[in-house]
Scaffold this motif. Structure first.
Motif, PDB file in Angstrom:
ATOM      1  N   LEU A  93       0.723  -1.162   0.029  1.00 36.57           N
ATOM      2  CA  LEU A  93       0.036  -0.078  -0.111  1.00 36.57           C
ATOM      3  C   LEU A  93       0.809   1.203  -0.059  1.00 36.57           C
ATOM      4  N   ARG A  94       1.980   1.385   0.744  1.00 34.36           N
ATOM      5  CA  ARG A  94       2.771   2.446   0.883  1.00 34.36           C
ATOM      6  C   ARG A  94       3.490   2.728  -0.602  1.00 34.36           C
ATOM      7  N   GLN A  95       3.898   1.732  -1.172  1.00 35.59           N
ATOM      8  CA  GLN A  95       4.522   1.702  -2.506  1.00 35.59           C
ATOM      9  C   GLN A  95       3.283   2.372  -3.292  1.00 35.59           C
ATOM     10  N   ALA A  96       2.279   2.173  -3.291  1.00 43.97           N
ATOM     11  CA  ALA A  96       1.293   2.422  -4.301  1.00 43.97           C
ATOM     12  C   ALA A  96       0.847   4.000  -3.703  1.00 43.97           C
ATOM     13  N   GLY A  97       1.499   4.758  -2.611  1.00 37.95           N
ATOM     14  CA  GLY A  97       1.075   5.911  -2.186  1.00 37.95           C
ATOM     15  C   GLY A  97       0.164   6.230  -1.210  1.00 37.95           C
ATOM     16  N   TRP A  98      -0.342   4.950  -0.749  1.00 35.26           N
ATOM     17  CA  TRP A  98      -1.151   4.980   0.567  1.00 35.26           C
ATOM     18  C   TRP A  98      -0.659   5.333   1.971  1.00 35.26           C
ATOM     19  N   THR A  99      -1.427   5.869   2.785  1.00 33.68           N
ATOM     20  CA  THR A  99      -0.903   6.044   4.437  1.00 33.68           C
ATOM     21  C   THR A  99      -1.736   4.753   4.855  1.00 33.68           C
ATOM     22  N   VAL A 100      -0.801   4.158   5.771  1.00 27.48           N
ATOM     23  CA  VAL A 100      -1.458   3.019   6.407  1.00 27.48           C
ATOM     24  C   VAL A 100      -1.455   3.271   7.693  1.00 27.48           C
ATOM     25  N   LEU A 101      -2.626   2.949   8.625  1.00 29.59           N
ATOM     26  CA  LEU A 101      -2.488   3.040   9.922  1.00 29.59           C
ATOM     27  C   LEU A 101      -3.025   1.605  10.525  1.00 29.59           C
ATOM     28  N   ARG A 102      -2.315   1.265  11.567  1.00 28.12           N
ATOM     29  CA  ARG A 102      -2.538   0.224  12.047  1.00 28.12           C
ATOM     30  C   ARG A 102      -3.055   0.197  13.541  1.00 28.12           C
ATOM     31  N   ILE A 103      -4.353   0.036  13.981  1.00 30.47           N
ATOM     32  CA  ILE A 103      -4.805   0.290  15.264  1.00 30.47           C
ATOM     33  C   ILE A 103      -5.078  -0.936  16.054  1.00 30.47           C
ATOM     34  N   TRP A 104      -4.501  -1.070  17.222  1.00 31.52           N
ATOM     35  CA  TRP A 104      -4.649  -2.424  17.860  1.00 31.52           C
ATOM     36  C   TRP A 104      -6.054  -2.292  18.587  1.00 31.52           C
ATOM     37  N   GLU A 105      -6.753  -3.547  18.987  1.00 26.52           N
ATOM     38  CA  GLU A 105      -7.969  -3.460  19.428  1.00 26.52           C
ATOM     39  C   GLU A 105      -7.987  -2.892  20.952  1.00 26.52           C
ATOM     40  N   HIS A 106      -6.919  -2.847  21.725  1.00 27.00           N
ATOM     41  CA  HIS A 106      -7.006  -2.288  22.935  1.00 27.00           C
ATOM     42  C   HIS A 106      -6.742  -0.741  23.014  1.00 27.00           C
ATOM     43  N   GLU A 107      -6.466  -0.249  22.009  1.00 22.40           N
ATOM     44  CA  GLU A 107      -6.388   1.190  21.984  1.00 22.40           C
ATOM     45  C   GLU A 107      -7.507   2.095  21.976  1.00 22.40           C
ATOM     46  N   GLU A 108      -7.457   3.260  22.862  1.00 24.37           N
ATOM     47  CA  GLU A 108      -8.596   3.874  23.410  1.00 24.37           C
ATOM     48  C   GLU A 108      -9.265   4.568  21.960  1.00 24.37           C
ATOM     49  N   ALA A 109     -10.537   4.341  21.687  1.00 24.31           N
ATOM     50  CA  ALA A 109     -11.316   4.713  20.357  1.00 24.31           C
ATOM     51  C   ALA A 109     -10.863   6.238  19.865  1.00 24.31           C
ATOM     52  N   ALA A 110     -11.000   7.058  21.153  1.00 22.84           N
ATOM     53  CA  ALA A 110     -11.066   8.338  20.862  1.00 22.84           C
ATOM     54  C   ALA A 110      -9.505   8.845  20.377  1.00 22.84           C
TER      55      ALA A 110
END
Length: 130
Positions: A93-110
């Motif tokens: 995805l990054r090679q195609a120009g995308w920004t990728v975010l990975r969010i863990w399930e335990h992270e606070e939603a806000a």
């Protein structure tokens, strides 16, 4: 494994609600790159931002992952395969120009929503420099 959802999980829904509440609109469960058989949980197509909400067990969270006691070799291989696939997905995805975010399930939603807002704002600013 039949009972495990592919989308609309509780952690994903919490993040989606938080992102929606700050005014961002997104697409759900689509392929950022049509040629790649991977779907992101939230996709901002114009900004080219893909967000994945990863489960601590299934993606091997460094803080919360605990190896299975039964059939340990199978599950260790499965989780390692998921990790490798995640790295490959991010790279493609990054090679195609995308920004990728990975969010863990335990992270606070806000907090996760703020990360998403920042990523989308940055991506939009880069694509529209005026």
């Amino acid at each position: 494994m039949r009972g495990n959802r592919g989308r609309d999980t509780q952690p994903e829904m919490r993040v989606r609600r938080a992102v929606w509440s700050i005014g961002l609109r997104y697409r759900v469960g689509i392929r950022p790159l049509p040629s790649m058989r991977r779907t992101a949980d939230l996709v901002f197509t114009r900004a080219k931002v893909a967000v994945f909400v990863d489960g601590c067990y299934w993606h091997g969270c460094p803080a919360h992952y605990r190896p299975a006691r039964l059939n340990a070799e199978f599950w260790a291989s499965k989780i390692e395969g998921n990790r490798r696939r995640d790295v490959e997905t991010d790279l493609r995805l990054r090679q195609a120009g995308w920004t990728v975010l990975r969010i863990w399930e335990h992270e606070e939603a806000a907090v996760a929503a703020d990360r998403v807002r920042a990523a989308v704002a940055t991506a939009r600013a880069l694509s529209n420099p005026l």
